[in-house]
Design a protein around this motif. Structure first.
Motif, PDB file in Angstrom:
ATOM      1  N   VAL A   1       0.855  -1.187   0.000  1.00 44.77           N
ATOM      2  CA  VAL A   1       0.000   0.000   0.000  1.00 44.77           C
ATOM      3  C   VAL A   1       0.891   1.237   0.000  1.00 44.77           C
ATOM      4  CG1 VAL A   1      -1.779   1.269   1.251  1.00 44.77           C
ATOM      5  CG2 VAL A   1      -1.780  -1.239   1.268  1.00 44.77           C
ATOM      6  N   HIS A   2       0.597   2.175  -0.893  1.00 40.49           N
ATOM      7  CA  HIS A   2       1.393   3.389  -1.010  1.00 40.49           C
ATOM      8  C   HIS A   2       0.657   4.588  -0.419  1.00 40.49           C
ATOM      9  CE1 HIS A   2       4.543   1.609  -3.539  1.00 40.49           C
ATOM     10  NE2 HIS A   2       3.577   0.932  -4.138  1.00 40.49           N
ATOM     11  N   GLN A   3       1.421   5.651  -0.240  1.00 37.93           N
ATOM     12  CA  GLN A   3       0.854   6.899   0.283  1.00 37.93           C
ATOM     13  C   GLN A   3      -0.278   7.388  -0.592  1.00 37.93           C
ATOM     14  OE1 GLN A   3       3.759   9.986   1.193  1.00 37.93           O
ATOM     15  NE2 GLN A   3       2.359  11.553   0.400  1.00 37.93           N
ATOM     16  N   GLN A   4      -0.108   7.295  -1.904  1.00 41.36           N
ATOM     17  CA  GLN A   4      -1.141   7.788  -2.812  1.00 41.36           C
ATOM     18  C   GLN A   4      -2.451   7.012  -2.651  1.00 41.36           C
ATOM     19  OE1 GLN A   4       0.544   7.191  -6.714  1.00 41.36           O
ATOM     20  NE2 GLN A   4      -0.296   5.120  -6.884  1.00 41.36           N
ATOM     21  N   ASP A   5      -2.365   5.751  -2.274  1.00 40.67           N
ATOM     22  CA  ASP A   5      -3.575   4.952  -2.066  1.00 40.67           C
ATOM     23  C   ASP A   5      -4.349   5.444  -0.838  1.00 40.67           C
ATOM     24  OD1 ASP A   5      -2.674   3.344  -4.212  1.00 40.67           O
ATOM     25  OD2 ASP A   5      -1.455   2.163  -2.822  1.00 40.67           O
ATOM     26  N   ILE A   6      -3.623   5.711   0.247  1.00 46.66           N
ATOM     27  CA  ILE A   6      -4.265   6.205   1.463  1.00 46.66           C
ATOM     28  C   ILE A   6      -4.847   7.589   1.238  1.00 46.66           C
ATOM     29  CG2 ILE A   6      -3.848   6.847   3.867  1.00 46.66           C
ATOM     30  CD1 ILE A   6      -1.678   4.696   3.933  1.00 46.66           C
ATOM     31  N   VAL A   7      -4.076   8.458   0.584  1.00 47.22           N
ATOM     32  CA  VAL A   7      -4.552   9.823   0.322  1.00 47.22           C
ATOM     33  C   VAL A   7      -5.767   9.806  -0.601  1.00 47.22           C
ATOM     34  CG1 VAL A   7      -3.931  12.034  -0.728  1.00 47.22           C
ATOM     35  CG2 VAL A   7      -2.299  10.850   0.755  1.00 47.22           C
ATOM     36  N   ALA A   8      -5.785   8.884  -1.575  1.00 49.50           N
ATOM     37  CA  ALA A   8      -6.933   8.799  -2.480  1.00 49.50           C
ATOM     38  C   ALA A   8      -8.205   8.444  -1.720  1.00 49.50           C
ATOM     39  CB  ALA A   8      -6.655   7.761  -3.570  1.00 49.50           C
ATOM     40  N   VAL A   9      -8.101   7.514  -0.767  1.00 50.27           N
ATOM     41  CA  VAL A   9      -9.265   7.155   0.045  1.00 50.27           C
ATOM     42  C   VAL A   9      -9.694   8.333   0.903  1.00 50.27           C
ATOM     43  CG1 VAL A   9     -10.080   5.652   1.897  1.00 50.27           C
ATOM     44  CG2 VAL A   9      -8.715   4.692   0.038  1.00 50.27           C
ATOM     45  N   LEU A  10      -8.738   9.017   1.517  1.00 46.85           N
ATOM     46  CA  LEU A  10      -9.063  10.172   2.361  1.00 46.85           C
ATOM     47  C   LEU A  10      -9.753  11.261   1.546  1.00 46.85           C
ATOM     48  CD1 LEU A  10      -5.802  10.495   4.518  1.00 46.85           C
ATOM     49  CD2 LEU A  10      -7.989   9.512   5.186  1.00 46.85           C
ATOM     50  N   ASN A  11      -9.227  11.570   0.365  1.00 47.20           N
ATOM     51  CA  ASN A  11      -9.814  12.617  -0.461  1.00 47.20           C
ATOM     52  C   ASN A  11     -11.235  12.262  -0.893  1.00 47.20           C
ATOM     53  OD1 ASN A  11      -7.522  14.202  -0.277  1.00 47.20           O
ATOM     54  ND2 ASN A  11      -6.651  13.458  -2.205  1.00 47.20           N
TER      55      ASN A  11
END
Length: 237
Positions: free
Chosen positions: A121-131
């Motif tokens: 899991v990458h940072q962009q995956d977590i940020v995409a869910v948050l956004n």
């Protein structure tokens, strides 16, 4: 009798020699009553100092009904902003999204065509869910055991997550409170979340969405005052 008198005289002479002419039962150690009096004196001194400081604080704020009313208004406003800023715990209907690294199969192998970056899991995956959750009007979001506020910055360090000065290993649990159907629709429509789901199907990454009627979020407890920020313009905008 002469023998008894001789022994008594010898004892008196020995006592005089040992005491060097002073009191043999005298002690330089402080008495308990003296210690109590000294402690009480210290308490009285500190109490007076406290009273002076309290008086100084009251005088600084004016000590008037108008100043008291102003402070109460500021306190009420602070309480309102604390809820909006995510400083207070929150409980209500919501959605729990879990992201996890790819797991080995029954034979202990990963897909042959997978690169190492495809399996975590990458940072962009977590940020995409948050956004996506924020865009759907989420009232509050929490990652692992930390509440997300305006200054939160999830960062990936290797295969771990750095958030609020603490590191976490997968699985990454993202809890959000809000309109569940709206948040699910936003996650479905988010391009980067869709891409992650495709990787989940192909390489075995973990992804789950679990709705709940009583999702609980903790309040943000770390200091929120910015240490290094400064106004961008003359009016602070």
């Amino acid at each position: 009798m002469p023998v008894v008198c001789l022994l008594a005289g010898l004892l008196l002479a020995t006592t005089h020699g040992v005491s060097a002419g002073g009191e043999i039962r005298r002690s330089d150690a402080p008495r308990l009553v003296d210690l109590v009096r000294e402690a009480q004196s210290g308490v009285d001194r500190l109490t007076a100092q406290r009273d002076r400081l309290v008086s100084a604080v009251d005088n600084h704020h004016g000590g008037s009904p108008g100043a008291t009313a102003a402070l109460q208004a500021i306190t009420r406003r602070s309480d309102q902003l604390a809820a909006q800023a995510g400083l207070n715990p929150l409980r209500g209907p919501g959605l729990v999204v879990t992201l996890n690294d790819a797991q080995r199969d029954a034979e202990g192998r990963f897909p042959r065509d997978a690169a190492p970056d495809d399996l975590v899991v990458h940072q962009q995956d977590i940020v995409a869910v948050l956004n996506a959750l924020w865009s759907a009007g989420a009232e509050g979001i929490q990652v692992q055991d930390q509440r997300i506020i305006g200054t939160s910055a999830p960062r990936c360090v290797g295969n771990t997550l750095l958030l609020g000065g603490r590191t976490y290993s997968p699985p990454y649990v993202i809890s959000a409170i809000g309109d569940v159907p709206a948040m699910q629709a936003a996650l479905t429509a988010a391009p980067l979340v869709t891409l992650y789901k495709q990787y989940a199907v192909r390489f075995g990454l973990g992804y789950t969405e679990v709705p709940g009627s009583a999702v609980e979020l903790t309040g943000y407890s770390a200091p929120v005052r910015m240490k290094y920020a400064k106004p961008a313009g003359p009016l602070g905008y």
